[in-house]
Design an enzyme around this catalytic site. Structure first.
Site, PDB file in Angstrom:
ATOM      1  N   HIS A 163       0.589  -1.348   0.097  1.00 26.91           N
ATOM      2  CA  HIS A 163       0.157   0.077   0.084  1.00 26.91           C
ATOM      3  C   HIS A 163       0.879   0.799  -0.276  1.00 26.91           C
ATOM      4  CE1 HIS A 163      -3.741   2.398   0.316  1.00 26.91           C
ATOM      5  NE2 HIS A 163      -2.422   3.092   1.250  1.00 26.91           N
ATOM      6  N   CYS A 164       0.246   2.034  -1.582  1.00 30.49           N
ATOM      7  CA  CYS A 164       1.530   3.213  -1.177  1.00 30.49           C
ATOM      8  C   CYS A 164       0.877   4.705  -0.699  1.00 30.49           C
ATOM      9  CB  CYS A 164       2.024   3.345  -2.709  1.00 30.49           C
ATOM     10  SG  CYS A 164       3.436   4.286  -3.055  1.00 30.49           S
ATOM     11  N   VAL A 165       1.726   4.729   0.030  1.00 31.79           N
ATOM     12  CA  VAL A 165       0.860   6.488   0.923  1.00 31.79           C
ATOM     13  C   VAL A 165       1.190   7.573  -0.357  1.00 31.79           C
ATOM     14  CG1 VAL A 165       1.389   6.170   3.531  1.00 31.79           C
ATOM     15  CG2 VAL A 165       3.060   7.015   1.740  1.00 31.79           C
ATOM     16  N   VAL A 168      -1.857   6.923  -2.747  1.00 33.90           N
ATOM     17  CA  VAL A 168      -3.312   6.399  -1.772  1.00 33.90           C
ATOM     18  C   VAL A 168      -3.557   5.342  -2.747  1.00 33.90           C
ATOM     19  CG1 VAL A 168      -5.347   8.057  -0.521  1.00 33.90           C
ATOM     20  CG2 VAL A 168      -3.383   9.096  -2.143  1.00 33.90           C
TER      21      VAL A 168
END
Length: 283
Positions: A163-165, A168
């Site tokens: 999950h890449c911040v 998003v």
């Protein structure tokens, strides 16, 4: 004692995932702000005026601006493609005959993947011949091979990488191609900005007078430092993901491979790249 520790850990994970959800559009705005500062420093403060002023630097300024805008367009296109593309959800009628790599609900038609699916099916079967398929209690559904539940997105993602911040969103089977291209164009763009602003950065430490307002000079200095940092960090990240694609694995699976004597999804680096860069528009 162990139960209380487990509850505390679960609560901390829940708080962390909630915080990541709360970032939401803030991270997108942060990315756009960095792009805006970079655009202001390169185009409006330095190479735009050099292009309009004419002289021997006109051709160089035109080349820098042309390449800068092309790379910026490709960067933003792939960035928003990662943001808005579904990383891959589990089909409602999924079974072991369906394509877990692309998330299609139709059986694989290409003979290229037939041997791989046979390996997947045999790996998912127990010694008694009964399916040993994983079940997600949070989504209340079966989990295909290579599928993982994302606590931030609140759903199972096919071939989930992480999950890449920054985007998003989860990076999975259906948007991994865009993610890798986003890293590639980000590296090229930040490297171009770093090299094009390097003479201006060196001038800060010389005795010559530098034209421009204090705000423009400060923005140029900040832009150089930011893009140099991003260029170096993205380079390492991109090399890591290229190595993952060449082995047909993900960031999560890289840890699983340590206990696996033979990785059944490895098709050879050429076919691994072809599969990793494959995207189906039906999803």
């Amino acid at each position: 004692m162990y139960r209380s520790a487990g509850v505390a850990m679960a609560w901390n994970v829940f708080r962390f995932c909630t915080a990541l959800r709360g970032l939401g559009s803030i991270m997108i705005l942060l990315v756009l702000a960095i792009v805006g500062v970079t655009y202001y420093a390169v185009v409006l403060c330095n190479y735009g005026p050099a292009l309009l002023a004419g002289g021997p630097t006109t051709l160089a300024a035109f080349a820098v601006l042309l390449l800068f805008h092309f790379l910026l367009a490709m960067l933003l296109w792939n960035y928003f493609s990662v943001v808005f593309t579904n990383p891959g959800s589990v089909p409602p009628n999924w079974n072991l005959d369906f394509d877990v790599e692309t998330g299609e609900t139709a059986p694989l038609a290409s003979s290229e993947f037939s041997s791989q699916m046979n390996l997947q099916q045999s790996a998912a079967l127990g010694s008694t011949g009964n399916p040993r398929v994983r079940y997600c209690r949070k989504c209340n559904q079966l989990k295909p091979p290579r599928c993982h539940h994302c606590s931030v997105c609140g759903k199972c993602v096919l071939k989930m990488d992480h999950h890449c911040v920054w985007v998003v969103n989860c990076v999975g089977a259906l948007n991994y191609k865009y993610f890798l291209l986003f890293l590639f164009y980000t590296f090229l763009e930040t490297t171009l900005v770093t090299l094009s602003l390097l003479p201006h950065f060196i001038a800060f430490f010389s005795d010559v007078d530098i034209p421009g307002s204090p705000a423009a000079l400060a923005t140029t200095f900040l832009t150089f430092v930011l893009n140099l940092a991003f260029s170096l960090s993205v380079l390492g990240f991109m090399i890591m993901h290229i190595s993952l694609v060449s082995a047909n694995t993900t960031t999560i699976e890289a840890y699983e491979k340590k206990t696996t004597p033979h990785w059944i999804y490895d098709l050879g680096w050429k076919r691994n790249f072809a599969q990793g860069m494959m995207m189906k528009s039906s999803q």
